[in-house]
Design an enzyme around this catalytic site. Structure first.
Site, PDB file in Angstrom:
ATOM      1  N   GLN A  60       0.822  -1.211   0.000  1.00 51.27           N
ATOM      2  CA  GLN A  60       0.000   0.000   0.000  1.00 51.27           C
ATOM      3  C   GLN A  60       0.857   1.263   0.000  1.00 51.27           C
ATOM      4  O   GLN A  60       0.598   2.220  -0.734  1.00 51.27           O
ATOM      5  CB  GLN A  60      -0.916  -0.011   1.235  1.00 51.27           C
ATOM      6  CG  GLN A  60      -1.899   1.161   1.308  1.00 51.27           C
ATOM      7  CD  GLN A  60      -2.916   1.147   0.179  1.00 51.27           C
ATOM      8  OE1 GLN A  60      -3.386   0.084  -0.214  1.00 51.27           O
ATOM      9  NE2 GLN A  60      -3.245   2.308  -0.352  1.00 51.27           N
ATOM     10  N   HIS A 136      -0.305  -3.367  -6.773  1.00 53.04           N
ATOM     11  CA  HIS A 136      -0.125  -3.408  -5.321  1.00 53.04           C
ATOM     12  C   HIS A 136      -1.405  -3.848  -4.634  1.00 53.04           C
ATOM     13  O   HIS A 136      -2.497  -3.825  -5.196  1.00 53.04           O
ATOM     14  CB  HIS A 136       0.324  -2.038  -4.795  1.00 53.04           C
ATOM     15  CG  HIS A 136      -0.786  -1.036  -4.655  1.00 53.04           C
ATOM     16  ND1 HIS A 136      -1.493  -0.871  -3.486  1.00 53.04           N
ATOM     17  CD2 HIS A 136      -1.317  -0.165  -5.546  1.00 53.04           C
ATOM     18  CE1 HIS A 136      -2.417   0.077  -3.668  1.00 53.04           C
ATOM     19  NE2 HIS A 136      -2.326   0.519  -4.906  1.00 53.04           N
ATOM     20  N   CYS A 137      -1.236  -4.283  -3.375  1.00 53.35           N
ATOM     21  CA  CYS A 137      -2.386  -4.557  -2.522  1.00 53.35           C
ATOM     22  C   CYS A 137      -2.016  -3.995  -1.164  1.00 53.35           C
ATOM     23  O   CYS A 137      -1.426  -2.918  -1.088  1.00 53.35           O
ATOM     24  CB  CYS A 137      -2.742  -6.046  -2.503  1.00 53.35           C
ATOM     25  SG  CYS A 137      -1.364  -7.163  -2.173  1.00 53.35           S
ATOM     26  N   HIS A 138      -2.332  -4.684  -0.089  1.00 57.72           N
ATOM     27  CA  HIS A 138      -2.002  -4.116   1.219  1.00 57.72           C
ATOM     28  C   HIS A 138      -0.539  -4.380   1.578  1.00 57.72           C
ATOM     29  O   HIS A 138       0.211  -3.479   1.906  1.00 57.72           O
ATOM     30  CB  HIS A 138      -2.947  -4.664   2.293  1.00 57.72           C
ATOM     31  CG  HIS A 138      -2.819  -3.934   3.591  1.00 57.72           C
ATOM     32  ND1 HIS A 138      -3.073  -2.581   3.701  1.00 57.72           N
ATOM     33  CD2 HIS A 138      -2.429  -4.342   4.814  1.00 57.72           C
ATOM     34  CE1 HIS A 138      -2.849  -2.200   4.953  1.00 57.72           C
ATOM     35  NE2 HIS A 138      -2.450  -3.253   5.648  1.00 57.72           N
TER      36      HIS A 138
END
EC number: 3.1.3.16
Length: 195
Positions: A60, A136-138
């Site tokens: 993130q 992206h993710c977390h």
């Protein structure tokens, strides 16, 4: 069948390509074998890592430090953890960044495969125009990695095991077991049960 590396020759060619054989015909067993392979990945020390030419997997924070994004000249951002509070495409205004948000949960029962083709098309369009993509993710290990692996399978014609080998040498990722099963299923659809 033995694989030959499809990685672009000039890129990351200091690593000899080791042959990895995993039978994906029984998904239950294959999940554990793939996890063992994934656990040999490079330790994550940065927020984002280049895992294929001009294609990055990140967390993130990698998507929120605007100075880094412009310094690295990212042109496209794919947020695999988009939500009401977790996706503000307007913050990229004026940066010439194309944003795509996918509201995916990182749980084994979430069907990530419904996003495989749209994500792969987004990444493919960006890269084929010379763009630079951050997925992206977390945390940057499960949702984003799953979409990048699906892209490598759908658009670069890499079987799953080979896609994992390409990515893990640059960023240690670990899609959850549900996502791994969905990738195994995709492998079967694309490359036949036993290659």
């Amino acid at each position: 069948m033995s694989y030959t590396s499809k990685l672009p020759a000039s890129w990351n060619d200091e690593r000899p390509h080791r042959k990895v054989e995993i039978d994906l015909s029984s998904p239950g067993l294959a999940v554990f074998e793939l996890e063992k392979l994934l656990f040999t990945g490079k330790a994550i020390v940065s927020h984002a890592d280049e895992v294929w030419p001009r294609l990055y997997i990140g967390d993130q924070q990698s998507a929120e430090i605007l100075a880094d994004l412009s310094q690295r000249r990212f042109t496209h951002i794919l947020n695999a953890a988009h939500s009401k509070r977790n996706g503000q495409p307007e913050m990229y205004e004026g940066m010439n960044i194309t944003y795509m948000g996918i509201e995916a949960r990182d749980s084994w029962d979430y069907d990530m495969s419904v996003n495989f083709h749209a994500a792969a098309d987004f990444i493919h369009r960006a890269l084929s125009r010379g763009g630079k993509v951050l997925v992206h993710c977390h945390v940057g290990v499960s949702r984003s990695a799953t979409l990048v692996l699906a892209y490598l399978m759908l658009r670069e014609n890499l079987p799953l095991v080979e896609a994992i080998c390409a990515v893990k040498n640059n960023r240690g990722v670990i899609p959850n077991r549900g996502f791994l099963r969905q990738l195994i299923k995709l492998d079967g659809q694309l490359f036949g049960k036993h290659h």
